[in-house]
Design an enzyme around this catalytic site. Structure first.
Site, PDB file in Angstrom:
ATOM      1  N   GLY A 265     -37.788  29.883  15.101  1.00 48.93           N
ATOM      2  CA  GLY A 265     -37.313  30.932  15.999  1.00 48.93           C
ATOM      3  C   GLY A 265     -36.398  30.444  17.106  1.00 48.93           C
ATOM      4  CB  SER A 266     -34.178  27.509  17.579  1.00 50.75           C
ATOM      5  OG  SER A 266     -33.324  27.525  16.469  1.00 50.75           O
TER       6      SER A 266
ATOM      7  CD  GLU B 282     -27.790  28.360  12.720  1.00 40.62           C
ATOM      8  OE1 GLU B 282     -28.875  28.868  13.045  1.00 40.62           O
ATOM      9  OE2 GLU B 282     -27.669  27.641  11.716  1.00 40.62           O
TER      10      GLU B 282
ATOM     11  CG  HIS C 156     -25.655  31.567   5.246  1.00 43.13           C
ATOM     12  ND1 HIS C 156     -26.813  31.439   4.501  1.00 43.13           N
ATOM     13  CD2 HIS C 156     -24.737  30.758   4.665  1.00 43.13           C
ATOM     14  CE1 HIS C 156     -26.594  30.585   3.519  1.00 43.13           C
ATOM     15  NE2 HIS C 156     -25.349  30.165   3.584  1.00 43.13           N
TER      16      HIS C 156
HETATM   17  C1  GRF Z   1     -31.087  28.779  10.854  1.00 45.53           C
HETATM   18  O1  GRF Z   1     -30.494  27.592  10.472  1.00 45.53           O
HETATM   19  C2  GRF Z   1     -30.365  29.939  10.244  1.00 45.53           C
HETATM   20  O2  GRF Z   1     -29.021  29.716  10.032  1.00 45.53           O
HETATM   21  C3  GRF Z   1     -31.075  30.132   8.944  1.00 45.53           C
HETATM   22  O3  GRF Z   1     -32.415  29.799   9.197  1.00 45.53           O
HETATM   23  C4  GRF Z   1     -32.490  28.923  10.301  1.00 45.53           C
HETATM   24  C5  GRF Z   1     -33.448  29.504  11.293  1.00 45.53           C
HETATM   25  O4  GRF Z   1     -33.747  28.643  12.353  1.00 45.53           O
HETATM   26  N1  GRF Z   1     -30.879  31.483   8.462  1.00 45.53           N
HETATM   27  P1  GRF Z   1     -34.593  29.174  13.589  1.00 45.53           P
HETATM   28  O5  GRF Z   1     -35.939  29.672  13.054  1.00 45.53           O
HETATM   29  O6  GRF Z   1     -33.832  30.251  14.276  1.00 45.53           O
HETATM   30  O7  GRF Z   1     -34.793  27.966  14.464  1.00 45.53           O
END
Ligand code: GRF
Length: 204
Positions: A15-16, A177, A112
């Protein structure tokens, strides 16, 4: 002050990205708030992040349902209960169905870890390394019925560095992201995104 967008976030893990969205709401960058976080995994750390922020955190176990549609019906019921207007997939490791898409048309976003349409599906960072790509990155897109095929909202590129492992590349991509996901949601919350077929434009 304008209306606050009600955001529902679906997760399966750390959930980062959820955290970056919570932070952007807290500091007023996004004109909205996360009203519920739902995980299909009981031990997803993102549920702790939600609780810490005082946000309802639900575990909906996909194994308790007869199939993908039945699970999505339960998701839709929960999301509606909280008045969700935008569904944000943030590391949600489930294929979603038309049931969810019909309930929230052009209102489901995903992130993604690749520059789509390159490297859709699982292990995108590993795919990029194995392919020998020199540029990798991430994509925020609206979700349609395909696998990582929906209209692209924002992309960010990062260089692939010699000696990169899946972990080092993933970490560099995640930094981006955490920047572009809140930004895409901000634009949506301001009604600034216009979708014309595949093409998303930002109104000035
Ligand atoms: C991220 O790398 C995202 O691109 C993919 O899943 C991962 C989730 O990471 N869809 P987090 O749980 O938000 O840390």
């Amino acid at each position: 002050m304008g209306k606050e967008l009600k955001i529902g976030v679906l997760i399966s893990g750390s959930g980062s990205n959820l955290q970056s969205i919570l932070d952007a709401c807290a500091c007023g960058k996004i004109a909205g708030r996360v009203v519920c976080v739902i995980s299909n995994k009981a031990d997803a750390f993102g549920l702790e992040r939600a609780k810490k922020a005082g946000i309802p955190a639900l575990h909906l176990d996909h194994r308790a349902y007869s199939g993908r549609e039945a699970y999505d019906e339960a998701l839709v019921a929960s999301l509606r209960e909280f008045g969700v207007e935008l569904v944000v997939l943030a590391g949600f490791m489930r294929i979603i169905t038309q049931v969810l898409l019909d309930a929230f048309p052009m209102r489901v976003m995903n992130i993604h870890p690749a520059l789509l349409p390159a490297f859709p599906g699982l292990h995108a960072q590993r795919q990029a390394l194995d392919y020998g790509a020199k540029v990798a990155g991430c994509t925020v897109h609206f979700v349609d019925c395909g696998c990582d095929t929906g209209p692209i909202i924002i992309q960010a590129a990062v260089s692939v560095i010699e000696g990169d492992t899946e972990d080092t590349l993933s970490a560099r991509i995640q930094k981006e992201e955490h920047r572009i996901y809140p930004e895409a949601i901000r634009l949506f919350s301001e009604g600034a995104l216009k979708v014309d077929g595949r093409v998303v434009t930002v109104r000035a």
